[in-house]
Design a protein around this motif. Structure first.
Motif, short mmCIF file in Angstrom:
data_model
loop_
_atom_site.label_atom_id
_atom_site.label_comp_id
_atom_site.label_asym_id
_atom_site.label_seq_id
_atom_site.Cartn_x
_atom_site.Cartn_y
_atom_site.Cartn_z
N ALA A 185 0.78 -0.92 -0.10
CA ALA A 185 0.04 -0.70 -0.01
C ALA A 185 0.67 1.43 -0.18
CB ALA A 185 -1.01 -0.09 1.34
N LEU A 186 1.81 1.56 0.92
CA LEU A 186 2.85 2.67 1.00
C LEU A 186 3.30 2.51 -0.34
CD1 LEU A 186 4.43 1.67 4.45
CD2 LEU A 186 3.45 3.18 3.89
N GLY A 187 4.29 1.12 -1.08
CA GLY A 187 4.30 1.33 -2.59
C GLY A 187 3.45 2.10 -3.44
N ASP A 188 2.10 1.70 -3.07
CA ASP A 188 1.03 2.58 -4.27
C ASP A 188 0.76 3.92 -4.49
OD1 ASP A 188 0.43 0.24 -5.25
OD2 ASP A 188 -1.75 0.18 -3.62
N LEU A 189 1.73 4.41 -2.54
CA LEU A 189 1.54 6.11 -2.94
C LEU A 189 2.87 7.11 -2.66
CD1 LEU A 189 0.09 6.46 1.30
CD2 LEU A 189 -1.37 7.27 -1.16
N GLY A 190 3.57 5.92 -3.63
CA GLY A 190 5.33 6.13 -4.06
C GLY A 190 5.77 6.06 -2.71
N ARG A 191 6.15 5.46 -1.66
CA ARG A 191 6.92 5.28 -0.40
C ARG A 191 6.76 4.02 0.11
NH1 ARG A 191 7.49 10.27 1.74
NH2 ARG A 191 6.07 11.74 1.46
N GLY A 192 7.97 3.52 1.20
CA GLY A 192 8.55 2.56 1.37
C GLY A 192 8.20 2.35 2.95
N LEU A 193 8.15 1.67 3.17
CA LEU A 193 8.32 1.80 5.07
C LEU A 193 9.80 2.65 5.54
CD1 LEU A 193 8.10 -2.27 5.58
CD2 LEU A 193 6.38 -0.77 5.66
N GLY A 194 10.69 2.87 5.06
CA GLY A 194 11.33 3.57 5.63
C GLY A 194 11.08 4.66 5.83
N ASP A 195 9.73 5.37 4.60
CA ASP A 195 9.73 6.99 4.70
C ASP A 195 8.68 6.81 6.41
OD1 ASP A 195 10.82 7.14 2.46
OD2 ASP A 195 9.28 6.37 1.34
N VAL A 196 8.22 5.89 6.79
CA VAL A 196 7.64 6.60 8.18
C VAL A 196 8.44 6.77 9.04
CG1 VAL A 196 6.35 5.38 9.92
CG2 VAL A 196 6.39 4.09 7.35
N ARG A 197 7.84 8.00 9.40
CA ARG A 197 9.35 8.51 10.32
C ARG A 197 8.34 8.36 12.05
NH1 ARG A 197 9.30 14.58 8.82
NH2 ARG A 197 10.87 14.57 10.27
N ARG A 198 7.15 7.90 11.66
CA ARG A 198 6.80 7.94 13.57
C ARG A 198 5.36 6.95 13.36
NH1 ARG A 198 5.60 13.32 17.16
NH2 ARG A 198 5.54 12.64 18.83
#
Length: 342
Positions: free
Chosen positions: A68-81
């Protein structure tokens, strides 16, 4: 599956669904659990993402979150908190797993300290004491056997958070400010996050659109969890009416509308519990056997062991509120709470 049931469960479909600008609802699977899925909310904070709740530490949940984060152009490492509403495993434990890998800090309501300490020490009785006080000795023995087979180990995937949140704390995410609102009841340290400027309420399990949350299912229960829960519902009703972003179920336009329904449900349940308390002295287990359970009004005997445990606890919670309202009395006899109508 008929059309109505399919529509009711549409919310569990995997993916990332925008519920407000910069906020996406991500349902994560809970295989084998009747709740089916838990919603995690990805909030854009400008430089990355903040997740409200995290999911269960299971491979299926991690895979669904990563996709799901990939669908947003993000990855698990982009979660800051991680901002976690409460300690239950479907909300907290995946955050612990991901912190070990990515170093992502976790924030949790300070009222969860006693339960977390009990979980980490392995000293909690996994509802056994509550069952025995409720007159469900045979049910407690079944749970005790299951615990013994598991070795009685401390719960896995639990560690202390990086930050304890207090009622009234304001969390600046850059794109918005979330206010921490303490809402004990479902657990003693449950919190919701109110975004008044954008009319959003990240409600966790406090306000759910289709079901009523369990009350006091935790390692360190308060004396009157249902009383706490009803007070917390009224507290949310005092907030502006915000869009409801629940942990289980679809987003809905009005938190207040569902709060009113939940308050009415529990008043009706209190009346039915009082009616089920027959003349004489009764235990929570005996009263639970006379009540219907779930929307289908199932018989207590037809529930599985886990849901029987929940039912006895729920019945005790309602009986104790009746005592507090002088509609029943309670006395302890040989370690068992016994109730009588007034």
């Amino acid at each position: 599956m008929d059309v109505d049931v399919a529509a009711r469960h549409e919310w569990i479909r995997p993916g990332a669904f925008e519920v407000a600008p910069g906020v996406h609802r991500i349902p994560l699977p809970m295989p084998g659990d009747g709740l089916r899925a838990v919603n995690v909310y990805a909030v854009d904070d400008g430089d990355g993402l903040v997740l409200v709740d995290a999911g269960w530490a299971r491979p299926e949940a991690r895979e669904a979150l990563e996709a799901a984060l990939g669908d947003l152009g993000r990855g698990l490492g982009d979660v800051r908190r991680f901002l976690v509403t409460h300690l239950h495993q479907d909300h907290y434990t995946l955050a612990v797993r991901l912190r070990a890998e990515f170093g992502t800090p976790i924030a949790l309501g300070e009222g969860e300290r006693p339960s977390l300490e009990a979980l980490l020490s392995g000293t909690h009785d996994r509802q056994l004491g509550k069952l025995e006080r409720g007159g469900a000795a045979e049910l407690a023995a079944m749970v005790r056997s299951a615990v013994a087979a598991d070795g009685g180990k401390p719960e896995p995937n639990y560690e202390a958070p990086d930050e304890w949140l207090a009622d009234g704390d304001e969390i600046d995410l850059g794109t918005r400010t979330l206010r921490v609102v303490s809402t004990p009841g479902h657990t003693r340290g449950h919190v919701v996050f109110a975004d008044a400027a954008h009319s959003l309420l990240f409600a966790g399990d406090h306000v759910l659109p289709h079901i009523t949350p369990s009350i006091g299912l935790e390692a360190a229960r308060t004396p009157l969890p249902l009383g706490d829960y009803l007070d917390s519902l009224r507290r949310v009703r005092e907030l502006p009416d915000l869009r409801l972003l629940p942990a289980h179920g679809p987003a809905t336009p009005s938190a207040h509308a569902r709060v009113e329904e939940l308050l009415e449900h529990h008043e009706q349940r209190l009346d039915r519990t009082a009616e089920a308390l027959e003349p004489g002295v009764e235990t929570a287990f005996e009263v639970a056997g006379r009540l219907g359970w779930t929307r289908r009004e199932r018989n207590f005997a037809d529930l599985d062991v886990f849901n029987q445990v929940l039912a006895v606890g729920e019945t005790a919670a309602h009986l104790n509120v009746l005592v507090a309202r002088d509609r029943a009395s309670r006395s302890a006899v040989d370690g068992v709470d016994r109730y009588r109508s007034i």
